[in-house]
Motif scaffolding. Sequence first.
Motif, PDB file in Angstrom:
ATOM      1  N   GLY A  61       8.576  18.924  58.062  1.00  0.00           N
ATOM      2  CA  GLY A  61       8.904  18.996  56.640  1.00  0.00           C
ATOM      3  C   GLY A  61      10.157  18.248  56.217  1.00  0.00           C
ATOM      4  N   VAL A  62      10.791  17.527  57.137  1.00  0.00           N
ATOM      5  CA  VAL A  62      12.016  16.805  56.745  1.00  0.00           C
ATOM      6  C   VAL A  62      11.632  15.543  55.978  1.00  0.00           C
ATOM      7  CG1 VAL A  62      13.999  15.489  57.606  1.00  0.00           C
ATOM      8  CG2 VAL A  62      13.411  17.670  58.658  1.00  0.00           C
ATOM      9  N   THR A  63      12.259  15.361  54.834  1.00  0.00           N
ATOM     10  CA  THR A  63      11.987  14.167  54.037  1.00  0.00           C
ATOM     11  C   THR A  63      13.268  13.356  53.877  1.00  0.00           C
ATOM     12  OG1 THR A  63      12.418  15.416  52.025  1.00  0.00           O
ATOM     13  CG2 THR A  63      10.113  15.205  52.686  1.00  0.00           C
ATOM     14  N   GLY A  64      13.093  12.077  53.568  1.00  0.00           N
ATOM     15  CA  GLY A  64      14.233  11.224  53.228  1.00  0.00           C
ATOM     16  C   GLY A  64      14.993  10.679  54.419  1.00  0.00           C
ATOM     17  N   LEU A  65      14.520  10.955  55.634  1.00  0.00           N
ATOM     18  CA  LEU A  65      15.179  10.409  56.831  1.00  0.00           C
ATOM     19  C   LEU A  65      14.102   9.983  57.813  1.00  0.00           C
ATOM     20  CD1 LEU A  65      18.050  12.936  57.706  1.00  0.00           C
ATOM     21  CD2 LEU A  65      18.334  10.616  56.814  1.00  0.00           C
ATOM     22  N   LYS A  66      14.420   8.978  58.632  1.00  0.00           N
ATOM     23  CA  LYS A  66      13.502   8.604  59.716  1.00  0.00           C
ATOM     24  C   LYS A  66      14.318   8.332  60.975  1.00  0.00           C
ATOM     25  CE  LYS A  66      13.258   3.734  58.293  1.00  0.00           C
ATOM     26  NZ  LYS A  66      14.473   3.814  57.474  1.00  0.00           N
ATOM     27  N   GLU A  67      13.626   8.315  62.110  1.00  0.00           N
ATOM     28  CA  GLU A  67      14.311   8.050  63.389  1.00  0.00           C
ATOM     29  C   GLU A  67      15.051   6.724  63.309  1.00  0.00           C
ATOM     30  OE1 GLU A  67      12.031   8.483  67.018  1.00  0.00           O
ATOM     31  OE2 GLU A  67      10.924  10.132  66.080  1.00  0.00           O
ATOM     32  N   GLY A  68      16.267   6.719  63.831  1.00  0.00           N
ATOM     33  CA  GLY A  68      17.068   5.492  63.835  1.00  0.00           C
ATOM     34  C   GLY A  68      18.024   5.382  62.648  1.00  0.00           C
ATOM     35  N   ASP A  69      17.832   6.214  61.615  1.00  0.00           N
ATOM     36  CA  ASP A  69      18.752   6.174  60.468  1.00  0.00           C
ATOM     37  C   ASP A  69      20.158   6.576  60.897  1.00  0.00           C
ATOM     38  OD1 ASP A  69      16.934   5.347  58.593  1.00  0.00           O
ATOM     39  OD2 ASP A  69      16.583   7.336  57.715  1.00  0.00           O
ATOM     40  N   HIS A  70      21.148   5.994  60.231  1.00  0.00           N
ATOM     41  CA  HIS A  70      22.543   6.376  60.463  1.00  0.00           C
ATOM     42  C   HIS A  70      22.963   7.416  59.423  1.00  0.00           C
ATOM     43  CE1 HIS A  70      23.827   2.579  62.908  1.00  0.00           C
ATOM     44  NE2 HIS A  70      22.696   3.114  63.328  1.00  0.00           N
ATOM     45  N   VAL A  71      23.699   8.417  59.867  1.00  0.00           N
ATOM     46  CA  VAL A  71      24.042   9.531  58.975  1.00  0.00           C
ATOM     47  C   VAL A  71      25.492   9.979  59.169  1.00  0.00           C
ATOM     48  CG1 VAL A  71      21.722  10.507  58.698  1.00  0.00           C
ATOM     49  CG2 VAL A  71      23.080  11.136  60.702  1.00  0.00           C
ATOM     50  N   VAL A  72      26.058  10.512  58.085  1.00  0.00           N
ATOM     51  CA  VAL A  72      27.343  11.218  58.144  1.00  0.00           C
ATOM     52  C   VAL A  72      27.029  12.704  58.056  1.00  0.00           C
ATOM     53  CG1 VAL A  72      29.473  11.722  56.868  1.00  0.00           C
ATOM     54  CG2 VAL A  72      28.726   9.360  57.139  1.00  0.00           C
ATOM     55  N   ALA A  73      27.707  13.519  58.874  1.00  0.00           N
ATOM     56  CA  ALA A  73      27.479  14.967  58.883  1.00  0.00           C
ATOM     57  C   ALA A  73      28.428  15.654  57.894  1.00  0.00           C
ATOM     58  CB  ALA A  73      27.700  15.508  60.293  1.00  0.00           C
ATOM     59  N   LEU A  74      27.933  16.729  57.273  1.00  0.00           N
ATOM     60  CA  LEU A  74      28.717  17.462  56.267  1.00  0.00           C
ATOM     61  C   LEU A  74      29.067  18.847  56.788  1.00  0.00           C
ATOM     62  CD1 LEU A  74      26.342  16.733  53.254  1.00  0.00           C
ATOM     63  CD2 LEU A  74      28.347  15.405  53.960  1.00  0.00           C
ATOM     64  N   PHE A  75      30.334  19.260  56.630  1.00  0.00           N
ATOM     65  CA  PHE A  75      30.711  20.576  57.169  1.00  0.00           C
ATOM     66  C   PHE A  75      30.375  21.719  56.221  1.00  0.00           C
ATOM     67  CE2 PHE A  75      34.657  21.387  54.859  1.00  0.00           C
ATOM     68  CZ  PHE A  75      35.167  20.126  54.589  1.00  0.00           C
ATOM     69  N   VAL A  76      29.849  21.375  55.043  1.00  0.00           N
ATOM     70  CA  VAL A  76      29.253  22.408  54.192  1.00  0.00           C
ATOM     71  C   VAL A  76      27.800  22.009  53.961  1.00  0.00           C
ATOM     72  CG1 VAL A  76      29.278  23.560  51.956  1.00  0.00           C
ATOM     73  CG2 VAL A  76      31.436  22.884  53.009  1.00  0.00           C
ATOM     74  N   GLU A 101      32.087   4.810  63.841  1.00  0.00           N
ATOM     75  CA  GLU A 101      33.389   5.439  64.124  1.00  0.00           C
ATOM     76  C   GLU A 101      34.262   5.493  62.865  1.00  0.00           C
ATOM     77  OE1 GLU A 101      35.466   1.545  66.126  1.00  0.00           O
ATOM     78  OE2 GLU A 101      33.908   2.609  67.181  1.00  0.00           O
ATOM     79  N   ASP A 102      34.033   4.596  61.909  1.00  0.00           N
ATOM     80  CA  ASP A 102      34.720   4.701  60.616  1.00  0.00           C
ATOM     81  C   ASP A 102      33.987   5.698  59.724  1.00  0.00           C
ATOM     82  OD1 ASP A 102      36.392   2.779  61.573  1.00  0.00           O
ATOM     83  OD2 ASP A 102      35.693   1.172  60.262  1.00  0.00           O
ATOM     84  N   ALA A 103      32.655   5.622  59.743  1.00  0.00           N
ATOM     85  CA  ALA A 103      31.831   6.511  58.909  1.00  0.00           C
ATOM     86  C   ALA A 103      32.132   7.977  59.208  1.00  0.00           C
ATOM     87  CB  ALA A 103      30.355   6.227  59.152  1.00  0.00           C
ATOM     88  N   ALA A 104      32.421   8.285  60.490  1.00  0.00           N
ATOM     89  CA  ALA A 104      32.678   9.673  60.891  1.00  0.00           C
ATOM     90  C   ALA A 104      33.768  10.302  60.034  1.00  0.00           C
ATOM     91  CB  ALA A 104      33.077   9.719  62.375  1.00  0.00           C
ATOM     92  N   LEU A 105      34.804   9.522  59.737  1.00  0.00           N
ATOM     93  CA  LEU A 105      35.954  10.062  59.000  1.00  0.00           C
ATOM     94  C   LEU A 105      35.584  10.530  57.593  1.00  0.00           C
ATOM     95  CD1 LEU A 105      38.569   7.332  59.977  1.00  0.00           C
ATOM     96  CD2 LEU A 105      38.399   9.635  60.882  1.00  0.00           C
ATOM     97  N   PHE A 106      34.515   9.940  57.038  1.00  0.00           N
ATOM     98  CA  PHE A 106      34.128  10.312  55.666  1.00  0.00           C
ATOM     99  C   PHE A 106      33.633  11.753  55.584  1.00  0.00           C
ATOM    100  CE2 PHE A 106      34.507   6.462  53.111  1.00  0.00           C
ATOM    101  CZ  PHE A 106      34.846   5.553  54.105  1.00  0.00           C
ATOM    102  N   GLY A 107      33.147  12.296  56.712  1.00  0.00           N
ATOM    103  CA  GLY A 107      32.602  13.650  56.709  1.00  0.00           C
ATOM    104  C   GLY A 107      33.634  14.719  56.409  1.00  0.00           C
ATOM    105  N   CYS A 108      34.895  14.501  56.806  1.00  0.00           N
ATOM    106  CA  CYS A 108      35.918  15.501  56.470  1.00  0.00           C
ATOM    107  C   CYS A 108      37.165  14.864  55.878  1.00  0.00           C
ATOM    108  CB  CYS A 108      36.285  16.372  57.671  1.00  0.00           C
ATOM    109  SG  CYS A 108      37.563  17.577  57.246  1.00  0.00           S
TER     110      CYS A 108
END
Length: 377
Positions: free
Chosen positions: A81-96, A170-177
Amino acid sequence: MRMKAAVLQAQGLPRPYAETRPMSIEEVELAPPGPGEVLIEIAAAGLCHSDLSTIENQRPRPLPIIIGHEGAGIVRALGAGVTGLKEGDHVVALFVTSCGECRYCVRGRPNICAASFDTRAKGTLMSGARRLKRLNGEVVNHNSGLSLFAQFAVVMRDSLVKIDKDIPLEDAALFGCAVMTGAGAVINTARLRPGEEVAVVGLGGVGMNALLAAVAAGASRIIAVDTSQAKLDLAREWGATDCFLAGNADCAAAVREATAGGLDTVIETAGTIPAFELAHAITARGGSTISAGLPNVAAKFSYLHAALVSEERSIRGSYMGSCVPNRDIPLLLGLYRRGKLPVQKLKSGFVSLDEINEGFDRLAEGTVLRQILRPNG
Ligand SMILES: NC(=O)c1ccc[n+]([C@@H]2O[C@H](COP(=O)([O-])OP(=O)(O)OC[C@H]3O[C@@H](n4cnc5c(N)ncnc54)[C@H](O)[C@@H]3O)[C@@H](O)[C@H]2O)c1
Ligand SMILES: [Zn+2]
Ligand SMILES: [Zn+2]
């Protein structure tokens, strides 16, 4: 699947962590993603002071737990049921993780989603699911629905924002927090306008992002305040117009004198009561003190009630920079891409999982900004 992870097994151990080793580096079992969940490979995860506060037991958490809440990675598998993402996509994680349905989410404030706060205390994903176990079968808790100090993580789809692949992870990671929190405090919570003046109290990973955002927003004067001269020197290089060393009784008076009675906007990003009191003391009559630092859960401050009223002061909290991540991460990445938010300058080196306890010694000593964990080498 099996993966290597840093498992926090005790809170409040003394430093040096290189010796007491609050996190044990071990193989753990990660279950496949269930409905609405995604398996990501962690490319980079920042070491944030909020993780240090958890290690120090400023915030009690269910143990054992895998912490780490600022990071970026690559989608490796999708649950049903996951939509809007596919294998190989790059993502930033959210702490909320936001539910999209509670009274806060529907009013456009997913950063204070009620469901997310409830599940954080339980150490599960927002769905209530658990996907982490030690090899002996013991349950391992999730942290903020993420648990990024590991090679992989299973998280809710709504804990992820997809980003373009040309952005270094490694730069994208910083955007998460750090970036959302610091830059968001300036842009969203304070709504700083070009030409305005601002002070930032506490120039770590979060505070430096507030400073960079104040530069990007066109502040005419940026007052930097920290207990570390080295951080002040860096702040001046990155755009602070005035620097003040905190930790002595004269600091607030010196800032007030230099600013004819204080500033209309002061952002506190240190996470201590003395820093908050200093921020409040350098806020002008009619001004706003915005606090993004997170002290011990039981810490309290006091102020003169009559002055709050007669001087029309406001005191505001800023959680995750008052961000709506799907709106603000692309916006902040756009500034970064144009060179207007050079957050890559915040990186103070890389650590492996085996070196993570030592990394938190360095953060506690105040000698670094953002160290980046690369759990997959
Ligand atoms: N609101 C949020 O959503 C959110 C998100 C992430 C982090 N945080 C919190 O923000 C705070 C900062 O995080 P960080 O990772 O940037 O930490 P950090 O350790 O990198 O930086 C903290 C800075 O504050 C300075 N400082 C300490 N005491 C001070 C004082 N009395 N006056 C002035 N400066 C002082 C330190 O020298 C250091 O430079 C922490 O409390 C963290 O838990 C909040
Ligand atoms: Zn953080
Ligand atoms: Zn919600």
